[in-house]
Structures are given as structure tokens and as C-alpha cells.
Motif scaffolding. Structure first.
Motif, PDB file in Angstrom:
ATOM      1  N   MET A 264      -6.170   1.982  16.107  1.00  0.00           N
ATOM      2  CA  MET A 264      -6.812   3.073  16.162  1.00  0.00           C
ATOM      3  C   MET A 264      -6.531   4.268  15.621  1.00  0.00           C
ATOM      4  N   PRO A 265      -5.346   4.928  16.120  1.00  0.00           N
ATOM      5  CA  PRO A 265      -4.964   5.997  15.562  1.00  0.00           C
ATOM      6  C   PRO A 265      -4.981   6.339  14.206  1.00  0.00           C
ATOM      7  N   GLN A 266      -4.398   5.106  13.500  1.00  0.00           N
ATOM      8  CA  GLN A 266      -4.347   5.027  11.960  1.00  0.00           C
ATOM      9  C   GLN A 266      -5.768   5.161  11.642  1.00  0.00           C
ATOM     10  N   LEU A 267      -6.563   4.359  12.024  1.00  0.00           N
ATOM     11  CA  LEU A 267      -8.002   4.024  11.518  1.00  0.00           C
ATOM     12  C   LEU A 267      -8.772   5.595  11.693  1.00  0.00           C
ATOM     13  N   LEU A 268      -8.658   6.069  12.722  1.00  0.00           N
ATOM     14  CA  LEU A 268      -9.339   7.570  12.950  1.00  0.00           C
ATOM     15  C   LEU A 268      -8.819   8.351  12.003  1.00  0.00           C
ATOM     16  N   LEU A 269      -7.321   8.526  11.680  1.00  0.00           N
ATOM     17  CA  LEU A 269      -6.819   9.542  10.708  1.00  0.00           C
ATOM     18  C   LEU A 269      -7.321   9.173   9.305  1.00  0.00           C
ATOM     19  N   ILE A 270      -7.397   7.816   9.030  1.00  0.00           N
ATOM     20  CA  ILE A 270      -7.841   7.462   7.642  1.00  0.00           C
ATOM     21  C   ILE A 270      -9.313   7.759   7.411  1.00  0.00           C
ATOM     22  N   PHE A 271      -9.997   7.429   8.517  1.00  0.00           N
ATOM     23  CA  PHE A 271     -11.393   7.814   8.383  1.00  0.00           C
ATOM     24  C   PHE A 271     -11.740   9.208   8.196  1.00  0.00           C
ATOM     25  N   PHE A 272     -11.242  10.022   9.100  1.00  0.00           N
ATOM     26  CA  PHE A 272     -11.536  11.327   9.074  1.00  0.00           C
ATOM     27  C   PHE A 272     -10.688  12.189   7.874  1.00  0.00           C
ATOM     28  N   PHE A 273      -9.584  11.747   7.488  1.00  0.00           N
ATOM     29  CA  PHE A 273      -8.872  12.556   6.584  1.00  0.00           C
ATOM     30  C   PHE A 273      -8.937  12.022   5.054  1.00  0.00           C
TER      31      PHE A 273
ATOM     32  N   THR B 260      -1.813   8.844   5.581  1.00  0.00           N
ATOM     33  CA  THR B 260      -1.681   7.957   4.274  1.00  0.00           C
ATOM     34  C   THR B 260      -0.773   6.726   4.684  1.00  0.00           C
ATOM     35  N   ALA B 261      -0.538   5.956   3.849  1.00  0.00           N
ATOM     36  CA  ALA B 261      -0.047   4.366   4.023  1.00  0.00           C
ATOM     37  C   ALA B 261       1.298   4.317   4.153  1.00  0.00           C
ATOM     38  N   THR B 262       1.794   5.295   3.550  1.00  0.00           N
ATOM     39  CA  THR B 262       3.559   4.986   3.196  1.00  0.00           C
ATOM     40  C   THR B 262       4.302   4.353   4.376  1.00  0.00           C
ATOM     41  N   GLY B 263       4.114   4.792   5.606  1.00  0.00           N
ATOM     42  CA  GLY B 263       5.260   4.117   6.550  1.00  0.00           C
ATOM     43  C   GLY B 263       4.532   2.819   7.186  1.00  0.00           C
ATOM     44  N   THR B 264       3.349   2.653   7.102  1.00  0.00           N
ATOM     45  CA  THR B 264       2.603   1.562   7.621  1.00  0.00           C
ATOM     46  C   THR B 264       3.261   0.343   6.616  1.00  0.00           C
ATOM     47  N   PHE B 265       3.343   0.537   5.494  1.00  0.00           N
ATOM     48  CA  PHE B 265       3.964  -0.503   4.691  1.00  0.00           C
ATOM     49  C   PHE B 265       5.306  -0.911   5.084  1.00  0.00           C
ATOM     50  N   LEU B 266       5.949   0.230   5.112  1.00  0.00           N
ATOM     51  CA  LEU B 266       7.318   0.052   5.548  1.00  0.00           C
ATOM     52  C   LEU B 266       7.643  -0.939   6.635  1.00  0.00           C
ATOM     53  N   TYR B 267       6.934  -0.373   7.896  1.00  0.00           N
ATOM     54  CA  TYR B 267       7.079  -1.262   9.009  1.00  0.00           C
ATOM     55  C   TYR B 267       6.399  -2.646   8.914  1.00  0.00           C
ATOM     56  N   ARG B 268       5.129  -2.496   8.039  1.00  0.00           N
ATOM     57  CA  ARG B 268       4.710  -4.177   8.003  1.00  0.00           C
ATOM     58  C   ARG B 268       6.046  -4.828   7.083  1.00  0.00           C
ATOM     59  N   GLN B 269       6.411  -4.575   6.153  1.00  0.00           N
ATOM     60  CA  GLN B 269       7.336  -5.072   5.435  1.00  0.00           C
ATOM     61  C   GLN B 269       8.642  -5.468   6.505  1.00  0.00           C
ATOM     62  N   PHE B 270       8.975  -4.522   7.447  1.00  0.00           N
ATOM     63  CA  PHE B 270      10.144  -4.833   8.303  1.00  0.00           C
ATOM     64  C   PHE B 270       9.743  -5.845   9.191  1.00  0.00           C
ATOM     65  N   TYR B 271       8.545  -5.759   9.703  1.00  0.00           N
ATOM     66  CA  TYR B 271       8.016  -6.924  10.591  1.00  0.00           C
ATOM     67  C   TYR B 271       8.098  -8.334  10.089  1.00  0.00           C
ATOM     68  N   MET B 272       7.645  -8.320   8.917  1.00  0.00           N
ATOM     69  CA  MET B 272       7.566  -9.659   8.064  1.00  0.00           C
ATOM     70  C   MET B 272       8.891 -10.291   7.948  1.00  0.00           C
ATOM     71  N   THR B 273       9.948  -9.373   8.041  1.00  0.00           N
ATOM     72  CA  THR B 273      11.168 -10.229   7.663  1.00  0.00           C
ATOM     73  C   THR B 273      11.941 -10.462   9.179  1.00  0.00           C
TER      74      THR B 273
END
Lengths: 313, 295
Positions: free
Chosen positions: A33-42, B169-182
Motif C-alpha cells: 500500500m505505501p508504494q501504491l499510494l505514492l506512485i498513484f499520487f506522484f 520511484t522504483a529503484t529500491g523496490t527492484f533491489l529488494y526484489r532481487q535480493f529476496y529472489m536470491t
């Protein structure tokens, strides 16, 4: 980095799925949810606005009411503007110039450092520094270093006046911004190139040394081909960054402000100044969309190319 | 290392020294200029020896750009962006990797798409929404129920406004996703066998394991946030929320005033120091973060 990860054949791992997962329908939504809200609004809301603005016009005289849908008119207007095409070609010149310069220098340095001579760790330590410096700071510093009446280069003007004056000549201003960008990105390119070079198995280098090839020969026949994916990735990234990146805006704003005579008025700078000084939202939005189409093309190529090399160990 | 190549080694060292000059030269010029007096800094050719006016210039730059509050704002923003990004990324990647919900792929692609559109090209609508965050909510409620609300939240000139769009933005999300995958599947299996709930697993197993990741992400996010320019410049119209990077604009000598480059460079030196320290001191983590966020 994944595509440098390993050359050993990875087991056929299911890339998107874990074997063991938790069962719940609401927990993942809560976590996301936090990420979803952030990317929705911004992100998504503003992104949709760009779309609507590009195809419509503000009601006249700031009046209230529906926006007027005008189809492709905003684009036609943008494309009919010779200034716009000038800005596009300046952006291309800037992007290719800065990318080529930065990658070339970083590559030479990375190859040298990768020879692992005594003390090369120290060189590596410093080569990364430029990436820490913000683009506007680089701009300010180089504005001084390359100033026509003081700094490093000013001495040429004592030989003959106006040999170097970025405040007066467009070509000089362009060189100045290209140098700023290239300098800053040496650090970044260097990091990735050394990482790529290090992932080349040492045994390969040694085997080829046993066969009698010298370091130069090895650089050309072994290291460059094996570094190709990294180089390609960096090429795409450098081009996109110099095209639309925040660094380009910061550098131009602190050095030339698009001048002299709009000779460094690159696309990012133009979009922002058009929207905030000219208040031409629709025109700026249409220009943004063109830019986005270009980035998507770049990213698409990159993703297809890179994803094939992704292994998770 | 494998063979004796004295000439080539000399050439290599020569190139590396040239590179060092190219990289450290500008740093030295900034430093030298910031220690000189107005007359010294404008001599041609440039005098590379430091002068005696360092403290005086620092003080002048500090006052002119009002650096005290500006540095404080930069610091607060950077720390908030850093922590916010880590929390959001760790949580959402957990949702993507460790649950098999049908919405997972949709979510993944929604996050992925944010990479396509840098802030620079959507800066105007982002500015508009920061001025009125609840506009979409009002619109949604009005179209759904017909009720007009007067909900308003203005982010301009506030820390939330400086921070939130940078986290989206997505930067960190992918870093973490990749880490969890490993991570090995057995971890989650064992945890489930022992009766751990998802939250427990996240706190007690994933978070401690991802410490390295966290530090790497923290270093790059700090540098990223500190070095932001366009967004803070647009959205802080009041001087009290100005960040250091925006304040730097005031240090550019204007055409009609004295070319006080010594003061400009002193200011630039102060402003660029924090991220430089992070990169120099935590270089290992910084490099790791950088290399692993790029997919």
C-alpha cells in the motif's frame, strides 16, 4: 549486477516464483500500500495529466470549464516550430558528445586499473569521486574553471582575445556543458566497467597470457568482447540520462542557462522553462510525450537485451 | 601480474596519473580558489597555491547563501528520503515475492513503469499535485457519489513535499526484489514450518539478512536526495525550505557584480562535501548499491 553475475549455467530457476509463499489476500495489499499510494499520487496521476494536457488546451483567459480537446494540434504546433528542431538536434549533439567522451575516458581508466598494478586501488578510489558531486555543483565549478576571464582556460585569451568564451559563442558553451556532464559520469561509468572487467574469469586472462598474448592484445580480443553487455548497457543509460536526466538540467541551469542565443537549450531545459516561464503547459506536455516515446524506445531495447542475461543464483 | 612488461607498465601508470589529474584537478581548483582573495582568484593564469582567506570565504559564502538552514533542510530531506525509500521498498518487494496473489504481476508492472518517466518530464503535473494532493481523491469521490468535498493538502514548501515525490520511484523496490529472489526457498519453508506468520518472518529473518542491502541502498539514496536540484528548486518558493543545492544558485557571480569566485567555490565546497564523504568513506557500500540497483 545481474547480467555480470556468473558465467556458470544457472539452474532453471523459476524467475518470478518462490516455492514457499504465504497465504493471505489482504496482507500483500497492505504491504504494498505505501508504494501504491505514492506512485498513484506522484506518478500515475501526474503522468495522466501529461497525457491529457498534450491533447487538449486550457480554457481561454484562465476561465473555468472543460479542457478543450484538440487532438494532435499541440504536437503539430510543436513540430512546426523550428526552435524545437534546433533543440532536438542540440540534445542529440549533447547526448552523443557527452556519452562518447565520458565512456571513452572511463574505459581507458578501467582497463588500466584492471591490470592490477601496484597502487591501482588508490587510483580506483579517486576515480569514483565525480559521481558524488551534484550536477549543479559540477556546473558551478566548471563555470569558474572554464570562465573566459579567470580560472584555468582564461590564459588562452591573453594570447588572443576571445579564443575561448562560452558566454559569447554557442559552440564553446556546448563544449562546456558536454565536458561537465562527461566529467561527472566518468565516475559512474568507471564503477560499472571495473565491475564488468572483474567478472571476467582470471583463468581466461592467464590462459591467454600463456598462449603469448600481451596485455594490449588481451584488452582488444578478450576484455572488450566480454565487456560488451556492460558497454551496451552503459551506452543506453548514458544516452537516456544525458537526454532527459536531472544532471543535464542542473548543469545547463548553472552554466549557460540555455544560452548564449539558445545554443545550449536542450530538450529537458526547454520543457521546464517553457512550462514555468512561458506557461505553455500543453506545448510542454506534448514535448514531454515525444521525449517519453524516445526513452521508452531506449528502455525497451535495454530491457530486452539485458533481461536475457539475468540469472538469479 | 602475470608477466614482465616494464614499458607497458610505465604507460599504464602515465595514463592513470593523467586520469588522476583529470579527476582531482577540478577538486583542487575548487579548494585552491576557495582559499584565495578576490584579486588572487582572478589572476590569469590561475595560481594553484592556496591562499590565506579560507575561513573568511567560508563565512562569506555561509552568510550569502544562508547555508545554515539550507544544509539543515538538505540533511532532513536526505535522511527522510533514505529511510522512506528503504521502508517502502522492503515492504513492497516482500509483497511481490512472498505472496502469490493474482494482483502481483499487475503491481510489479505498475512499479516497473515508473522507471520510464523521469521526474523532469512530468515535473509540472507533479508540481500541481503537490499543491493539491487530494485533487484526485476529490475527483474520484465526486464522480462516484456526487458529493463535493473540501479536502485540501498543500505540500509546497514543506518537508513532505520535498520528500514524497522522490520516494515514488522504483529503484529500491527492484533491489529488494532481487535480493529476496536470491534467498533460498528453504528459509521461508522452515519459518512456515515453525509457525511464523508473514510479519514475523519479515521482521526476524528478512530484515536482519538484508542489512547489507539496506546500507547499500541508504548510501545511494542519501547521495541521490542530497543532489536533487530541479524538484526542490521548483517547489520551495519560501526561503526557509530551500535546500543547499538550491541555495547554490545564489552563489553564481552575476554579470554586474564582482567576480567573487573565491566565495562561490567556498560555498560549492561546503555543499558538495556531505555526499563526497559518503562516497569516499562508504565507497564499498556505495558501489555495491549502485551496481545492484541497475537491474
Amino acid at each position: 549486477m545481474a547480467f555480470l553475475a556468473s558465467d556458470e549455467e544457472a539452474e532453471p530457476v523459476d524467475l518470478m516464483n518462490k516455492r514457499a509463499v504465504f497465504k493471505s489476500w489482504w496482507l500483500p495489499i497492505a504491504f504494498a500500500m505505501p508504494q501504491l499510494l505514492l506512485i498513484f499520487f506522484f506518478f500515475y496521476w501526474p503522468a495522466t495529466s501529461v497525457l491529457t494536457w498534450a491533447f487538449s488546451l486550457e480554457p481561454a483567459f484562465g476561465g473555468v470549464g472543460e479542457r478543450l480537446f484538440v487532438g494532435w494540434d499541440n504536437f503539430r504546433e510543436v513540430f512546426a516550430d523550428t526552435e524545437y528542431w534546433r533543440s532536438v538536434s542540440l540534445s542529440l549533439l549533447f547526448a552523443f558528445g557527452a556519452t562518447a567522451l565520458s565512456m571513452f575516458i572511463a574505459f581507458v581508466l578501467a582497463i588500466c586499473v584492471d591490470r592490477q598494478l601496484k597502487g591501482s586501488g588508490l587510483f580506483r578510489f579517486f576515480y569514483i569521486w565525480p559521481y558524488a558531486i551534484a550536477a549543479p555543483a559540477v556546473g558551478l565549478a566548471f563555470r569558474f574553471i572554464f570562465a573566459p576571464e579567470s580560472g584555468l582556460i582564461a590564459v588562452v585569451n591573453t594570447w588572443s582575445p576571445d579564443l575561448w568564451n562560452p558566454a559569447k559563442f554557442g559552440s564553446h558553451a556546448m563544449i562546456l556543458v558536454v565536458v561537465c556532464f562527461a566529467w561527472k559520469w566518468i565516475g559512474y561509468n568507471f564503477i560499472f566497467m571495473t565491475a564488468g572487467l572483474q567478472s571476467i574469469p582470471r583463468s581466461l586472462i592467464e590462459a591467454s597470457a600463456m598462449d603469448g598474448s600481451g596485455p594490449v592484445r588481451r584488452a582488444f580480443d578478450l576484455q572488450i568482447p566480454l565487456l560488451a553487455p556492460t558497454l551496451f548497457f552503459l551506452l543506453v543509460l548514458n544516452l537516456t540520462e544525458s537526454f532527459v536526466g536531472p544532471d543535464t538540467y542542473g548543469i545547463v541551469d548553472l552554466t549557460t542557462e540555455g544560452g548564449p542565443n539558445k545554443s545550449t537549450d536542450v530538450m529537458v531545459y526547454r520543457i521546464v522553462s517553457e512550462a514555468f516561464r512561458g506557461l505553455n503547459y500543453s506545448g510542454a506536455a506534448a514535448q514531454s510525450l515525444v521525449l517519453i516515446a524516445l526513452i521508452m524506445l531506449f528502455t525497451f531495447i535495454q530491457f530486452r537485451y539485458v533481461e536475457r542475461r539475468v540469472h538469479y543464483k | 601480474m602475470i608477466e614482465r612488461t616494464p614499458i607497458l607498465n610505465a604507460v599504464t601508470y602515465f595514463i592513470m596519473f593523467l586520469g588522476l589529474l583529470l579527476i582531482l584537478g577540478p577538486f583542487w581548483m575548487i579548494f585552491a580558489a576557495s582559499t584565495q582573495s578576490l584579486a588572487q582568484v582572478n589572476t590569469v593564469p590561475f595560481n594553484f597555491m592556496p591562499g590565506a582567506d579560507f575561513l573568511h570565504n567560508l563565512q562569506a559564502a555561509w552568510q550569502r547563501a544562508n547555508l545554515g538552514p539550507a544544509l539543515f533542510n538538505s540533511f532532513v530531506t536526505s535522511v527522510l528520503v533514505m529511510t522512506g525509500k528503504i521502508v517502502v521498498a522492503a515492504l513492497s518487494a516482500f509483497a511481490i515475492v512472498y505472496f502469490r496473489s493474482p494482483l502481483r504481476h499487475v503491481f510489479f508492472w505498475m512499479v516497473f513503469l515508473t522507471l520510464m518517466l523521469p521526474l523532469e518530464v512530468r515535473v509540472i503535473p507533479t508540481y500541481n499535485i503537490a499543491a493539491d494532493v487530494f485533487a484526485p481523491v476529490r475527483w474520484l469521490i465526486q464522480t462516484l457519489t456526487g458529493i463535493e468535498l473540501s479536502l485540501q493538502w498543500n505540500l509546497l514548501n514543506s518537508y513532505s513535499g520535498l520528500v514524497l515525490p522522490l520516494i515514488a520511484t522504483a529503484t529500491g523496490t527492484f533491489l529488494y526484489r532481487q535480493f529476496y529472489m536470491t534467498l533460498p526457498d528453504e528459509l521461508a519453508e522452515a519459518a512456515k514450518m515453525d509457525g511464523a506468520r508473514p510479519w514475523r518472518f519479515f521482521i526476524d529473518i528478512l530484515l536482519p539478512l538484508s542489512r547489507t542491502n539496506m546500507l547499500a541502498l541508504a548510501t545511494i539514496m542519501f547521495v541521490y536526495a542530497w543532489n536533487q536540484y530541479l524538484w526542490p528548486k521548483l517547489m520551495t518558493t519560501e526561503a526557509e525550505y530551500r535546500t543547499a543545492m538550491v541555495a547554490m544558485r545564489t552563489l553564481v557571480p552575476s554579470v554586474n557584480s564582482l567576480p567573487e569566485w573565491n566565495i562561490s567555490m567556498a560555498g560549492a565546497l561546503i555543499i558538495m562535501l556531505p555526499p563526497l564523504i559518503v562516497v569516499a568513506v562508504l565507497q564499498r557500500w556505495f558501489v555495491r548499491g549502485l551496481v545492484s540497483t541497475e537491474k
